[in-house]
Design a protein around this motif. Structure first.
Motif, mmCIF file in Angstrom:
data_model
loop_
_atom_site.group_PDB
_atom_site.id
_atom_site.type_symbol
_atom_site.label_atom_id
_atom_site.label_comp_id
_atom_site.label_asym_id
_atom_site.label_seq_id
_atom_site.Cartn_x
_atom_site.Cartn_y
_atom_site.Cartn_z
ATOM 1 N N THR A 43 0.848 -1.181 0.000
ATOM 2 C CA THR A 43 0.000 0.000 0.000
ATOM 3 C C THR A 43 0.886 1.234 0.000
ATOM 4 O O THR A 43 2.099 1.137 0.127
ATOM 5 N N ASP A 44 0.226 2.371 -0.154
ATOM 6 C CA ASP A 44 0.958 3.630 -0.185
ATOM 7 C C ASP A 44 0.531 4.347 1.085
ATOM 8 O O ASP A 44 -0.485 5.002 1.100
ATOM 9 N N VAL A 45 1.300 4.177 2.169
ATOM 10 C CA VAL A 45 0.789 4.666 3.452
ATOM 11 C C VAL A 45 0.736 6.175 3.599
ATOM 12 O O VAL A 45 0.527 6.688 4.679
ATOM 13 N N ALA A 102 -4.042 0.756 -3.115
ATOM 14 C CA ALA A 102 -3.368 2.025 -2.840
ATOM 15 C C ALA A 102 -4.039 3.171 -3.583
ATOM 16 O O ALA A 102 -3.383 3.997 -4.190
ATOM 17 N N GLY A 103 -5.356 3.196 -3.551
ATOM 18 C CA GLY A 103 -6.066 4.237 -4.304
ATOM 19 C C GLY A 103 -5.616 4.180 -5.750
ATOM 20 O O GLY A 103 -5.383 5.203 -6.384
ATOM 21 N N MET A 104 -5.476 2.977 -6.257
ATOM 22 C CA MET A 104 -4.852 2.781 -7.574
ATOM 23 C C MET A 104 -5.898 2.842 -8.676
ATOM 24 O O MET A 104 -6.851 2.046 -8.695
ATOM 25 N N SER A 105 -5.722 3.780 -9.585
ATOM 26 C CA SER A 105 -6.684 3.944 -10.668
ATOM 27 C C SER A 105 -6.568 2.810 -11.668
ATOM 28 O O SER A 105 -5.459 2.382 -11.999
ATOM 29 N N ILE A 106 -7.734 2.351 -12.125
ATOM 30 C CA ILE A 106 -7.736 1.300 -13.154
ATOM 31 C C ILE A 106 -7.576 2.010 -14.501
ATOM 32 O O ILE A 106 -8.442 2.790 -14.893
ATOM 33 N N GLN A 109 -3.659 1.311 -19.658
ATOM 34 C CA GLN A 109 -2.220 1.038 -19.670
ATOM 35 C C GLN A 109 -1.831 0.041 -18.578
ATOM 36 O O GLN A 109 -1.091 -0.910 -18.826
ATOM 37 N N ARG A 110 -2.344 0.251 -17.378
ATOM 38 C CA ARG A 110 -2.013 -0.652 -16.269
ATOM 39 C C ARG A 110 -2.622 -2.027 -16.459
ATOM 40 O O ARG A 110 -2.096 -3.012 -15.957
ATOM 41 N N LYS A 111 -3.747 -2.057 -17.185
ATOM 42 C CA LYS A 111 -4.409 -3.355 -17.396
ATOM 43 C C LYS A 111 -3.514 -4.298 -18.198
ATOM 44 O O LYS A 111 -3.729 -5.505 -18.200
ATOM 45 N N VAL A 148 4.591 16.335 -8.726
ATOM 46 C CA VAL A 148 3.756 15.140 -8.877
ATOM 47 C C VAL A 148 4.386 13.973 -8.125
ATOM 48 O O VAL A 148 5.531 14.067 -7.691
ATOM 49 N N LYS A 149 3.624 12.888 -7.995
ATOM 50 C CA LYS A 149 4.139 11.714 -7.284
ATOM 51 C C LYS A 149 4.477 10.608 -8.292
ATOM 52 O O LYS A 149 3.663 10.292 -9.161
ATOM 53 N N THR A 150 5.664 10.030 -8.107
ATOM 54 C CA THR A 150 6.180 9.020 -9.047
ATOM 55 C C THR A 150 5.175 7.915 -9.359
ATOM 56 O O THR A 150 4.607 7.314 -8.451
ATOM 57 N N THR A 152 2.200 7.865 -10.607
ATOM 58 C CA THR A 152 0.756 8.012 -10.391
ATOM 59 C C THR A 152 0.052 8.585 -11.623
ATOM 60 O O THR A 152 0.693 9.054 -12.568
ATOM 61 N N GLU A 153 -1.273 8.581 -11.553
ATOM 62 C CA GLU A 153 -2.072 9.189 -12.603
ATOM 63 C C GLU A 153 -1.796 10.695 -12.675
ATOM 64 O O GLU A 153 -1.831 11.285 -13.745
ATOM 65 N N GLY A 154 -1.527 11.292 -11.519
ATOM 66 C CA GLY A 154 -1.199 12.721 -11.480
ATOM 67 C C GLY A 154 0.049 12.987 -12.307
ATOM 68 O O GLY A 154 0.112 13.968 -13.076
ATOM 69 N N ASP A 192 -2.891 15.821 -7.675
ATOM 70 C CA ASP A 192 -3.147 14.611 -6.889
ATOM 71 C C ASP A 192 -4.624 14.262 -7.007
ATOM 72 O O ASP A 192 -5.420 15.041 -7.540
ATOM 73 N N ASP A 193 -4.988 13.098 -6.465
ATOM 74 C CA ASP A 193 -6.370 12.646 -6.598
ATOM 75 C C ASP A 193 -7.328 13.526 -5.799
ATOM 76 O O ASP A 193 -7.022 13.917 -4.662
ATOM 77 N N SER A 194 -8.460 13.801 -6.415
ATOM 78 C CA SER A 194 -9.418 14.726 -5.824
ATOM 79 C C SER A 194 -9.860 14.348 -4.403
ATOM 80 O O SER A 194 -9.807 15.203 -3.501
HETATM 81 N N1 GLN Z 1 -4.960 7.162 -8.171
HETATM 82 C C1 GLN Z 1 -3.644 7.516 -8.515
HETATM 83 C C2 GLN Z 1 -3.023 6.455 -9.365
HETATM 84 O O1 GLN Z 1 -3.490 5.376 -9.437
HETATM 85 C C3 GLN Z 1 -2.781 7.840 -7.314
HETATM 86 C C4 GLN Z 1 -2.556 6.690 -6.387
HETATM 87 C C5 GLN Z 1 -1.673 7.035 -5.232
HETATM 88 O O2 GLN Z 1 -0.979 8.059 -5.199
HETATM 89 N N2 GLN Z 1 -1.609 6.202 -4.231
HETATM 90 O O3 GLN Z 1 -2.043 6.677 -9.979
#
Ligand code: GLN
Length: 483
Positions: A43-45, A102-106, A109-111, A148-150, A152-154, A192-194
């Motif tokens: 997870t992404d704590v 980890a709040g991971m967007s579907i 590309q990731r699929k 931005v965060k490495t 991520t969707e952002g 970042d995510d809303s």
């Molecule tokens: N939802 C975003 C993504 O999947 C961010 C997830 C996160 O930062 N933990 O990329």
């Protein structure tokens, strides 16, 4: 050098190795003893309200609570591994983790590389700036920096639009480092995510959202493509069930209505922070010490072997020694750690526990330094000593053992103690593979309370205390044995 010292050193080494074996065996037993399967979940704590450590430093959040509820419903156990978002992605891909939440967007590309569960939450990427900032739209970001965060969707979004809006992208591993960069004014905005931004702002985060959500899409639980099908099915079944019983909604409401163990609003004074986090900080420190002791033990063996190979009168052995030292001294520790933790398992398909990967990393890196100074130490014993010993009729091996090594080892003891201190500091780099040592503990606490300055001060003081004690011990050894 006194015999007593060597007996003591040998005794300690044997104790350490027995301890490490026992603790590794102990770990395995605990997994076996549990009747239900235990899955390692990344997870992404640093992503409240989806995952964070609460004020008791327990992992909580919408994702964690949903996962726990599903695990209970479906009869399995989870072991939450706290890494960064990107770290969790890599560890899941390499088979080190069974899955990640980890709040991971579907995303399409990731699929291609992950199998996702049924969606469980809708989200999108928003832009946030400092409250006083005059930036009101993406158009005003020209020539500015965006955090931005490495992975991520952002980050993906920033990459897509950066040429159109003419901004530069700076990447961080944790959400709060990215927020901090905006608050200090280094970056003009962050993506970042809303729901995460909204929650943070509600909790007192000094940022302001200026855009509507972009790249909207749902979150899902993910496993490596084609693997862990049983776990994915259990997740889906459990999710459907907890949605039906209303438990899912209860969890979401609890966090979105701000009753989920507020990540902020604690006693954030310096001593308040120490009091609040003393147990986790102590555990982190113990993990750091344990990692150091086990690693230095193996690094010493590694270093002695390759150092001694380097002084044998044999070109092949010398070549092996030089190459090993060259490679492992030349590789950055971070690259080596990621290579061993995520690179090798993705090739071999076998899991390497983070602790073991950490020990191997340090064994190679610190071991290469130990090999280099062992070789140097022995070589710096006057060549006349070997000549004299040989002319007295001693064979090479005996001359080495009886005459050269005792003098060489004496010369390398101070460098060895120095290496021990360096190893202790280097363990902090292993926070990237999710080992809960002191630095990673600090990161997790800051993710909750955003008290970077105070928490890093506490962590730094803890390192300094330990290093001071080690320095005292080393000075004492040097004095006692007149090194
Ligand atoms: N939802 C975003 C993504 O999947 C961010 C997830 C996160 O930062 N933990 O990329």
């Amino acid at each position: 050098m006194k015999k007593r010292f060597w007996k003591w050193a040998l005794g300690s080494l044997i104790a350490i190795i027995s301890f490490s074996c026992l603790s590794l065996m102990g770990n395995q037993n605990s997994v076996k003893a549990a009747g239900e399967p235990t899955y390692q979940i990344g997870t992404d704590v640093t992503f409240p309200p989806f995952e964070f450590a609460n004020s008791q430093n327990k992992y909580v959040g919408i994702d964690i609570d949903i996962l726990n509820a599903i695990a209970k419903d479906q009869g399995f156990k989870v072991n939450i591994k706290p890494t960064s978002f990107n770290g969790a992605i890599q560890a899941t891909q390499s088979g080190q983790l069974d899955g990640m939440i980890a709040g991971m967007s579907i995303t399409p590309q990731r699929k291609a590389t992950f199998d996702f569960s049924k969606p469980y939450f809708e989200s999108g990427v928003v832009t946030a700036v400092k409250p006083g900032s005059d930036i009101k739209s993406l158009n005003q970001l020209r020539g500015k920096k965006v955090a931005v965060k490495t992975g991520t969707e952002g980050a993906e979004y920033a990459d897509k639009i950066k040429n159109k809006y003419g901004f530069k992208v700076t990447t961080f591993d944790q959400s709060n480092d990215m927020y901090q960069d905006v608050m200090t004014g280094n970056s003009a905005a962050c993506f970042d995510d809303s729901p995460v931004m909204q929650y943070g702002i509600k909790q007192g985060l000094k940022l302001k959202i200026i855009t509507k959500p972009a790249m909207s899409g749902p979150y899902g639980f993910a496993v490596d493509k084609g693997k862990n099908k049983v776990l994915l099915t259990k997740f889906n079944n459990g999710l459907a069930h907890i949605k039906k019983t209303g438990e899912y909604q209860k969890i979401v409401d609890k966090y979105l209505n701000g009753k989920g163990g507020t990540p902020m609003g604690e006693d954030n004074s310096f001593f308040g922070l120490i009091k609040q986090n003393k147990t986790v900080l102590f555990n982190g420190l113990m993990e750091t010490l344990w990692l150091t002791i086990v690693s230095i033990f193996f690094a010493t063996l590694f270093g002695l072997i390759f150092g001694l190979l380097g002084v044998l009168p044999n070109k092949f052995c010398q070549g092996v020694s030089t190459t090993v030292i060259y490679i492992f001294r030349g590789l950055p520790l971070l690259v080596l750690a990621l290579f061993i933790y995520t690179g090798i398992p993705s090739l071999t398909g076998t899991k390497v526990p983070a602790f073991v990967a950490g020990v191997i990393t340090l064994m190679f890196n610190e071991g290469a330094y130990i090999a280099a100074f062992t070789k140097g130490g022995i070589q710096s014993v006057d060549t006349g000593q070997m000549e004299a010993a040989r002319s007295l009729g001693l064979p090479f091996g005996k001359a080495m053992r009886k005459i050269i090594l005792p003098q060489g080892i004496r010369l390398i003891i101070p460098s060895f103690v120095n290496q021990l201190i360096i190893t202790l500091k280097d363990t902090s780099i292993l926070s990237v593979i999710g080992i809960l040592e002191l630095t990673q503990t600090g990161k997790i606490i800051i993710a909750r309370n955003l008290q970077g300055f105070k928490v890093w001060t506490i962590v730094a003081i803890m390192y300094l205390i330990i290093i001071t004690v080690l320095t005292w011990i080393s000075n004492w050894i040097k004095r006692s044995y007149k090194l």
